[in-house]
Design a protein around this motif. Structure first.
Motif, mmCIF file in Angstrom:
data_model
loop_
_atom_site.group_PDB
_atom_site.id
_atom_site.type_symbol
_atom_site.label_atom_id
_atom_site.label_comp_id
_atom_site.label_asym_id
_atom_site.label_seq_id
_atom_site.Cartn_x
_atom_site.Cartn_y
_atom_site.Cartn_z
ATOM 1 N N ASP A 107 24.664 -13.393 19.043
ATOM 2 C CA ASP A 107 25.961 -13.688 19.652
ATOM 3 C C ASP A 107 26.131 -12.702 20.808
ATOM 4 N N TYR A 108 26.212 -13.231 22.017
ATOM 5 C CA TYR A 108 26.178 -12.362 23.208
ATOM 6 C C TYR A 108 27.526 -12.249 23.914
ATOM 7 N N HIS A 109 28.594 -12.556 23.200
ATOM 8 C CA HIS A 109 29.925 -12.477 23.801
ATOM 9 C C HIS A 109 30.935 -12.183 22.686
ATOM 10 N N THR A 110 31.222 -10.900 22.483
ATOM 11 C CA THR A 110 32.239 -10.515 21.486
ATOM 12 C C THR A 110 33.075 -9.364 22.037
ATOM 13 N N HIS A 111 34.330 -9.350 21.641
ATOM 14 C CA HIS A 111 35.265 -8.315 22.123
ATOM 15 C C HIS A 111 35.661 -7.356 21.011
ATOM 16 N N THR A 112 36.031 -6.157 21.434
ATOM 17 C CA THR A 112 36.486 -5.128 20.496
ATOM 18 C C THR A 112 37.759 -4.485 21.040
ATOM 19 N N ILE A 113 38.193 -3.429 20.371
ATOM 20 C CA ILE A 113 39.376 -2.682 20.816
ATOM 21 C C ILE A 113 39.181 -2.041 22.190
ATOM 22 N N ASN B 38 31.209 -21.972 24.827
ATOM 23 C CA ASN B 38 32.098 -20.944 24.289
ATOM 24 C C ASN B 38 32.723 -21.393 22.962
ATOM 25 N N GLY B 39 32.676 -20.503 21.998
ATOM 26 C CA GLY B 39 33.144 -20.818 20.649
ATOM 27 C C GLY B 39 34.645 -20.983 20.506
ATOM 28 N N ALA C 285 34.293 -13.909 20.214
ATOM 29 C CA ALA C 285 35.161 -13.426 19.138
ATOM 30 C C ALA C 285 36.087 -12.316 19.616
ATOM 31 N N HIS C 286 37.362 -12.437 19.265
ATOM 32 C CA HIS C 286 38.320 -11.360 19.497
ATOM 33 C C HIS C 286 38.725 -10.736 18.162
ATOM 34 N N ASP D 298 30.567 -17.142 14.956
ATOM 35 C CA ASP D 298 31.160 -18.442 14.618
ATOM 36 C C ASP D 298 31.117 -19.378 15.838
ATOM 37 N N THR D 299 30.237 -20.358 15.762
ATOM 38 C CA THR D 299 30.133 -21.332 16.854
ATOM 39 C C THR D 299 30.430 -22.736 16.338
#
Ligand SMILES: [Zn+2]
Ligand SMILES: [Zn+2]
Length: 252
Positions: free
Chosen positions: A6-12, A185-186, A212-213, A220-221
Protein backbone atom coordinates in the motif's frame (compact mmCIF):
# COMPACT_ATOMS: atom_id res chain seq x y z
CA UNK A 1 -8.55 -7.79 -3.94
CA UNK A 2 -5.37 -8.40 -2.04
CA UNK A 3 -2.49 -6.03 -2.63
CA UNK A 4 1.21 -6.64 -2.10
CA UNK A 5 1.95 -3.11 -0.91
CA UNK A 6 0.00 0.00 0.00
CA UNK A 7 1.81 3.10 -1.25
CA UNK A 8 -0.53 5.84 -0.04
CA UNK A 9 -1.30 6.13 3.68
CA UNK A 10 -1.53 9.09 6.05
CA UNK A 11 -0.52 9.54 9.66
CA UNK A 12 -0.58 12.26 12.33
CA UNK A 13 2.24 13.91 10.37
CA UNK A 14 -0.51 15.34 8.18
CA UNK A 15 -4.20 14.69 8.75
CA UNK A 16 -4.23 10.96 9.45
CA UNK A 17 -5.38 9.66 12.81
CA UNK A 18 -2.66 7.14 13.63
CA UNK A 19 1.08 7.31 14.14
CA UNK A 20 3.48 5.56 11.77
CA UNK A 21 3.56 2.58 14.12
CA UNK A 22 -0.23 2.15 13.96
CA UNK A 23 -0.19 2.05 10.17
CA UNK A 24 2.69 -0.44 10.16
CA UNK A 25 1.02 -2.68 12.75
CA UNK A 26 -2.11 -2.81 10.63
CA UNK A 27 -0.09 -3.47 7.48
CA UNK A 28 1.61 -6.42 9.17
CA UNK A 29 -1.74 -7.67 10.43
CA UNK A 30 -3.29 -7.71 6.96
CA UNK A 31 -0.18 -9.29 5.43
CA UNK A 32 1.25 -6.45 3.34
CA UNK A 33 4.87 -6.73 2.23
CA UNK A 34 5.35 -3.01 1.60
CA UNK A 35 3.83 0.07 3.18
CA UNK A 36 4.53 3.69 2.37
CA UNK A 37 3.82 6.57 4.72
CA UNK A 38 2.82 9.42 2.42
CA UNK A 39 1.81 12.53 4.29
CA UNK A 40 1.09 15.80 2.54
CA UNK A 41 3.81 17.82 0.88
CA UNK A 42 6.23 20.15 2.52
CA UNK A 43 4.46 23.34 1.58
CA UNK A 44 0.82 22.45 2.10
CA UNK A 45 -0.73 25.27 4.11
CA UNK A 46 -3.02 23.30 6.38
CA UNK A 47 -1.47 19.94 7.03
CA UNK A 48 1.89 19.87 5.34
CA UNK A 49 4.90 18.03 6.61
CA UNK A 50 7.66 20.06 8.09
CA UNK A 51 11.15 19.15 7.03
CA UNK A 52 12.43 18.77 10.58
CA UNK A 53 9.74 16.16 11.16
CA UNK A 54 11.24 13.99 8.47
CA UNK A 55 14.23 13.16 10.65
CA UNK A 56 11.87 12.01 13.38
CA UNK A 57 9.85 9.94 10.90
CA UNK A 58 12.99 8.26 9.54
CA UNK A 59 14.03 7.33 13.07
CA UNK A 60 10.63 5.78 13.81
CA UNK A 61 10.75 3.86 10.53
CA UNK A 62 14.25 2.54 11.24
CA UNK A 63 13.10 1.25 14.64
CA UNK A 64 9.99 -0.34 13.16
CA UNK A 65 12.05 -1.99 10.44
CA UNK A 66 14.13 -3.85 12.99
CA UNK A 67 11.02 -4.76 14.96
CA UNK A 68 9.09 -6.00 11.90
CA UNK A 69 11.55 -7.44 9.37
CA UNK A 70 8.72 -9.05 7.36
CA UNK A 71 7.59 -5.71 5.95
CA UNK A 72 9.35 -3.05 3.95
CA UNK A 73 8.52 0.45 5.20
CA UNK A 74 8.94 3.38 2.85
CA UNK A 75 8.87 7.06 3.65
CA UNK A 76 7.04 8.79 0.86
CA UNK A 77 5.11 11.99 0.36
CA UNK A 78 1.86 13.02 -1.27
CA UNK A 79 2.92 16.12 -3.11
CA UNK A 80 0.58 18.73 -4.47
CA UNK A 81 0.45 19.71 -8.08
CA UNK A 82 0.22 23.35 -7.16
CA UNK A 83 0.58 25.50 -10.25
CA UNK A 84 -0.16 25.95 -13.89
CA UNK A 85 3.38 25.18 -14.98
CA UNK A 86 3.12 21.70 -13.46
CA UNK A 87 4.97 22.68 -10.30
CA UNK A 88 4.80 20.41 -7.26
CA UNK A 89 5.50 21.30 -3.65
CA UNK A 90 8.45 18.96 -3.30
CA UNK A 91 11.48 20.76 -4.67
CA UNK A 92 14.11 18.96 -6.66
CA UNK A 93 16.58 19.00 -3.77
CA UNK A 94 13.91 17.64 -1.42
CA UNK A 95 13.12 14.58 -3.53
CA UNK A 96 15.88 12.50 -2.09
CA UNK A 97 14.21 12.74 1.30
CA UNK A 98 11.56 10.33 0.03
CA UNK A 99 11.44 6.74 -1.22
CA UNK A 100 8.24 7.20 -3.20
CA UNK A 101 6.46 10.25 -4.58
CA UNK A 102 2.69 10.34 -4.89
CA UNK A 103 1.23 13.55 -6.33
CA UNK A 104 -2.21 14.99 -6.82
CA UNK A 105 -4.33 18.07 -6.46
CA UNK A 106 -5.58 19.25 -3.08
CA UNK A 107 -7.58 22.23 -2.00
CA UNK A 108 -6.04 24.67 0.47
CA UNK A 109 -2.70 24.45 -1.22
CA UNK A 110 -0.81 27.68 -1.35
CA UNK A 111 -0.49 28.59 -5.02
CA UNK A 112 3.02 28.32 -6.35
CA UNK A 113 2.70 31.79 -7.78
CA UNK A 114 -0.06 34.20 -6.92
CA UNK A 115 -1.27 34.34 -10.51
CA UNK A 116 -1.79 30.57 -10.36
CA UNK A 117 -4.76 31.15 -8.13
CA UNK A 118 -6.78 32.61 -10.99
CA UNK A 119 -5.43 30.47 -13.78
CA UNK A 120 -5.36 27.15 -11.96
CA UNK A 121 -6.78 26.87 -8.43
CA UNK A 122 -9.85 28.91 -9.28
CA UNK A 123 -11.08 26.02 -11.41
CA UNK A 124 -11.51 23.94 -8.26
CA UNK A 125 -13.57 26.67 -6.62
CA UNK A 126 -15.65 27.10 -9.78
CA UNK A 127 -16.21 23.37 -10.02
CA UNK A 128 -17.46 23.22 -6.48
CA UNK A 129 -20.03 25.92 -7.13
CA UNK A 130 -21.11 25.00 -10.66
CA UNK A 131 -20.53 21.23 -10.67
CA UNK A 132 -17.97 21.15 -13.47
CA UNK A 133 -15.15 23.31 -14.78
CA UNK A 134 -15.42 25.17 -18.07
CA UNK A 135 -13.67 23.58 -21.06
CA UNK A 136 -10.95 26.21 -20.82
CA UNK A 137 -10.33 25.51 -17.14
CA UNK A 138 -10.25 21.78 -17.77
CA UNK A 139 -7.72 22.25 -20.55
CA UNK A 140 -5.48 24.33 -18.30
CA UNK A 141 -5.65 21.82 -15.46
CA UNK A 142 -4.86 19.02 -17.91
CA UNK A 143 -1.85 20.95 -19.10
CA UNK A 144 -0.63 21.43 -15.51
CA UNK A 145 -0.96 17.71 -14.82
CA UNK A 146 0.82 16.68 -18.01
CA UNK A 147 3.66 19.11 -17.31
CA UNK A 148 3.97 17.85 -13.73
CA UNK A 149 4.29 14.27 -14.99
CA UNK A 150 6.89 15.30 -17.56
CA UNK A 151 8.98 17.35 -15.19
CA UNK A 152 8.96 15.43 -11.93
CA UNK A 153 9.59 11.76 -11.16
CA UNK A 154 6.06 11.21 -9.83
CA UNK A 155 5.62 7.53 -9.06
CA UNK A 156 1.86 7.57 -8.53
CA UNK A 157 -0.71 10.12 -9.64
CA UNK A 158 -3.34 10.12 -6.90
CA UNK A 159 -7.13 10.46 -7.27
CA UNK A 160 -7.39 12.01 -10.74
CA UNK A 161 -10.38 14.42 -11.13
CA UNK A 162 -10.73 14.89 -7.39
CA UNK A 163 -11.25 18.60 -6.78
CA UNK A 164 -9.90 19.50 -10.20
CA UNK A 165 -11.38 18.11 -13.39
CA UNK A 166 -8.97 17.14 -16.16
CA UNK A 167 -9.15 15.46 -19.55
CA UNK A 168 -8.29 11.93 -18.55
CA UNK A 169 -6.85 10.76 -21.87
CA UNK A 170 -3.84 13.08 -22.21
CA UNK A 171 -3.11 12.65 -18.51
CA UNK A 172 -3.20 8.84 -18.75
CA UNK A 173 -1.07 8.98 -21.91
CA UNK A 174 1.54 11.12 -20.14
CA UNK A 175 1.56 8.66 -17.23
CA UNK A 176 2.10 5.77 -19.65
CA UNK A 177 4.88 7.61 -21.47
CA UNK A 178 6.83 8.66 -18.38
CA UNK A 179 6.23 5.59 -16.22
CA UNK A 180 3.90 7.14 -13.64
CA UNK A 181 1.23 4.84 -12.25
CA UNK A 182 -2.34 6.06 -12.21
CA UNK A 183 -3.85 5.42 -8.83
CA UNK A 184 -7.03 3.49 -8.18
CA UNK A 185 -7.79 5.20 -4.90
CA UNK A 186 -9.41 3.23 -2.10
CA UNK A 187 -11.60 6.14 -1.04
CA UNK A 188 -12.73 7.64 -4.30
CA UNK A 189 -12.49 7.14 -8.03
CA UNK A 190 -13.77 10.30 -9.68
CA UNK A 191 -14.09 8.91 -13.18
CA UNK A 192 -17.26 8.17 -15.08
CA UNK A 193 -17.39 4.76 -16.76
CA UNK A 194 -16.68 6.47 -20.09
CA UNK A 195 -13.65 8.21 -18.65
CA UNK A 196 -12.38 5.00 -17.10
CA UNK A 197 -12.73 3.15 -20.38
CA UNK A 198 -10.89 5.96 -22.14
CA UNK A 199 -8.10 5.54 -19.61
CA UNK A 200 -8.09 1.79 -20.26
CA UNK A 201 -7.63 2.47 -23.98
CA UNK A 202 -4.20 3.95 -23.22
CA UNK A 203 -1.19 1.94 -22.07
CA UNK A 204 -1.25 3.29 -18.52
CA UNK A 205 -0.58 0.98 -15.60
CA UNK A 206 -2.29 1.27 -12.23
CA UNK A 207 -1.55 1.04 -8.54
CA UNK A 208 -4.39 0.33 -6.09
CA UNK A 209 -3.95 2.14 -2.77
CA UNK A 210 -6.03 2.70 0.35
CA UNK A 211 -5.27 6.42 0.90
CA UNK A 212 -5.92 5.43 4.53
CA UNK A 213 -6.40 8.23 7.03
CA UNK A 214 -7.19 5.71 9.78
CA UNK A 215 -4.87 2.80 10.63
CA UNK A 216 -7.68 0.25 10.24
CA UNK A 217 -8.03 1.29 6.58
CA UNK A 218 -4.44 0.46 5.67
CA UNK A 219 -4.41 -2.11 2.86
CA UNK A 220 -8.16 -1.76 2.31
CA UNK A 221 -8.90 -1.57 -1.41
CA UNK A 222 -12.41 -3.00 -1.27
CA UNK A 223 -13.80 0.15 -2.89
CA UNK A 224 -11.46 -0.34 -5.86
CA UNK A 225 -12.45 -3.98 -6.14
CA UNK A 226 -16.08 -2.97 -6.31
CA UNK A 227 -15.40 -0.27 -8.91
CA UNK A 228 -13.60 -2.83 -11.07
CA UNK A 229 -16.39 -5.39 -11.07
CA UNK A 230 -16.81 -6.65 -14.62
CA UNK A 231 -13.34 -5.53 -15.72
CA UNK A 232 -10.48 -7.94 -16.03
CA UNK A 233 -7.43 -5.73 -15.64
CA UNK A 234 -5.41 -7.50 -12.96
CA UNK A 235 -2.39 -7.60 -15.27
CA UNK A 236 -2.40 -3.78 -15.37
CA UNK A 237 -2.34 -3.29 -11.61
CA UNK A 238 1.32 -3.20 -10.66
CA UNK A 239 1.04 -3.77 -6.92
CA UNK A 240 -0.86 -7.03 -6.65
CA UNK A 241 2.09 -9.41 -6.50
CA UNK A 242 5.26 -7.35 -6.17
CA UNK A 243 6.68 -3.88 -5.63
CA UNK A 244 5.95 -1.66 -8.65
CA UNK A 245 8.83 -0.35 -10.72
CA UNK A 246 8.84 3.21 -9.38
CA UNK A 247 10.39 5.77 -11.69
CA UNK A 248 11.82 7.94 -8.91
CA UNK A 249 13.89 4.95 -7.80
CA UNK A 250 15.09 4.25 -11.31
CA UNK A 251 16.36 7.80 -11.57
CA UNK A 252 18.27 7.56 -8.30
ZN1 LIG B 1 -4.74 13.20 -1.77
ZN1 LIG C 1 -3.88 11.06 0.41
Amino acid sequence: MKIYGDYHTHTIYSHGKGDIRDNVLRAVEVGLKDIAITDHGLHHVVFGLRKRKIVEMRKKIADLKSEFPSINILLGVEADIDGLGGTIDVKEEERELFDVIVAGYHKAVWPNRFSDFFTYHYSSVYEKVFGAPTAKMRARSTDAYVKAIEKHPIDILSHINYGLGVEVKPVAEACAEFGTYLELNGKRINMTRDEFETVLSTKVQFVADSDAHFPNKVGDTSYVEKYLEGYNIEDRIANLYSTPDFRSRREK
